[in-house]
Design an enzyme around this catalytic site. Structure first.
Site: not given
Ligand code: MN
Length: 445
Positions: A140, A203, A252
């Site tokens: 991943n 990915e 964030d």
């Protein structure tokens, strides 16, 4: 294709702003970054106290991202979706540019920024993390934020997604989770790492397809993980099975402070980099952050809505919606009800989506004033509004239930009703000719 070659290309066309003042990594550089949000690439040549330079705002516009991928802006969704469908293994070598210099890890020598007033400390914001399951079968790659604890330890924010799953698998087997943290990678790698491909798809393979099969990886020295060979720097580390630390507060994507949570700790055991490496910074809640998170989701929404209405023009996870919570979509409406179906498809495609607006193709969804005009003149709440209570949303939204993530979703169908005369909804224009266009061009100069 590397970050460096892309920056050279940008510099040749004067899209890089060089800032050579001695600036602090604590607030001063982030302040300049905020000021140039949506602006050029920024290169901070001499941050105070560090020998490495900082590059920021690399993916700061849709145009720049499409230039990096070598495509037209309109082709970005189809290009991404094609890469998700046909991931290809990149080549893996023992050596590459990122191994030019090997140092013993010391995070205090890397110009990691402290962004906002109440942030807990310096944060790495452009980190691409690669890890494998302990049996080596699943890989991943994902983007995570890291708070610096000391010279060799970081705390990683891990939402319960793929890396979290790998970590759980390692913990159940009572093993460390080994990982590589690559910083300063080509935009295609970050976009791929932000892509919603299924668990089990690497990915890096998606990035390789996006890059026309030109991604090269190198094996790490101390851990069973890989990194793009052209990365500016790579940290090798392991997540300890039983250690955690307070993570946050940290701003964030919405521009508000995320809560403090106990999160896993990464022990950094290896550090390699290129000669004169560039440290890449991404401003949390900046336009670039919203684009990088938003574009893969836009592609997903575009694909999902395309299945229920014949033509979807564009999707915009608008910056005002933090690139995450608001979707604006324009469609070619064929029959009554297309607008509502488009809204439902958008909510299904992106679970964090909170408000969605669908408009006709004559509305520019990158201009929020134009979207507001469509709502003002084409929308009747009694007929065109969908409210879905108690559905799963995002805890990034301060108004959602912070424990359960439950939220109320609203869909606004601001497409023109087909049952009423078209002329009533037409936007009036003033006829133009060559002469007036010429004059406008002159006056604009
Ligand atoms: Mn994944």
């Amino acid at each position: 294709m590397s970050l460096r070659s892309f920056l050279e290309q940008m510099d040749r066309t004067s899209k890089v702003l060089h800032v050579n003042d001695k600036l602090s990594t604590r607030f001063e550089i982030p302040f300049i970054m905020r000021n140039f949000d949506r602006g050029p690439v920024l290169l901070f040549g001499e941050p105070r106290g560090y020998s490495a330079s900082i590059v920021a705002n690399v993916c700061g516009s849709r145009t720049r991202i499409s230039e990096a991928l070598g495509i037209r802006k309109n082709d970005i969704y189809s290009k991404l979706i094609e890469a998700w469908r046909s991931p290809r293994r990149p080549s893996i070598a023992e050596d590459g540019p990122v191994k030019e210099v090997t140092e013993s890890p010391d995070l205090s020598k890397i110009p990691i920024l402290t962004h906002f007033e109440k942030d807990a400390g310096p944060y790495v914001t452009s980190a691409v993390v690669h890890a494998k399951s302990h049996d080596g079968r699943i890989e991943n790659v994902s983007v995570h934020r890291f708070q610096v604890l000391d010279k060799t330890r970081l705390v990683i924010r891990m939402v319960p997604r793929h890396l979290f799953k790998l970590w759980q698998m390692a913990r159940n087997a009572n093993q460390d989770l080994e990982l590589s943290i690559s910083i300063g990678v080509h935009p295609a790698v970050i976009l791929a790492a932000s892509s919603p491909v299924p668990f089990g798809v690497s990915e890096f393979d998606v990035a390789n397809t996006l890059m026309g099969n030109s991604l090269r990886l190198v094996k790490c020295e101390h851990v069973d993980a890989c990194a793009p060979a052209d990365s500016e720097l790579v940290l090798e580390g392991k997540i300890l099975p039983k250690e955690d630390a307070a993570e946050g507060p940290f701003v964030d994507i919405t521009g508000t402070y995320d809560s403090v949570r106990r999160q896993p700790v990464v022990e950094v055991i290896g550090f390699t980099h290129r000669h004169n490496y560039l440290y890449q910074a991404i401003l949390p809640s900046g336009f670039e952050h919203r684009l990088l998170m938003g574009i893969p989701r836009e592609a997903l929404i575009w694909e999902s809505v395309s299945k229920v209405v014949p033509t979807v023009h564009t999707v915009n996870l608008s910056s005002g919606g933090s690139g995450w919570l608001h979707a604006l979509m324009s469609i070619e409406k064929q029959v009554e009800g297309d607008g509502k179906n488009a809204l439902l498809a958008a909510f299904a495609a992106h679970p964090s989506l909170k408000h969605a607006v669908v408009v006709d193709a004559d509305i520019n969804i990158h201009n929020t004033s134009d979207v507001e005009w469509a709502i003002a003149t084409r929308f009747q709440a009694s007929d065109d509004l969908i409210i879905i209570k108690n559905s799963r949303g995002s805890t990034l939204d301060s108004s959602a239930d912070q424990e359960t993530g439950l939220t109320t979703k609203v869909g606004i169908d601001a497409t023109r009703p087909l049952t009423k005369p078209r002329e009533k909804f037409e936007r009036a224009i003033i006829p133009a000719n060559k002469k007036v266009e010429e004059i406008i061009r002159r006056l604009d100069m």
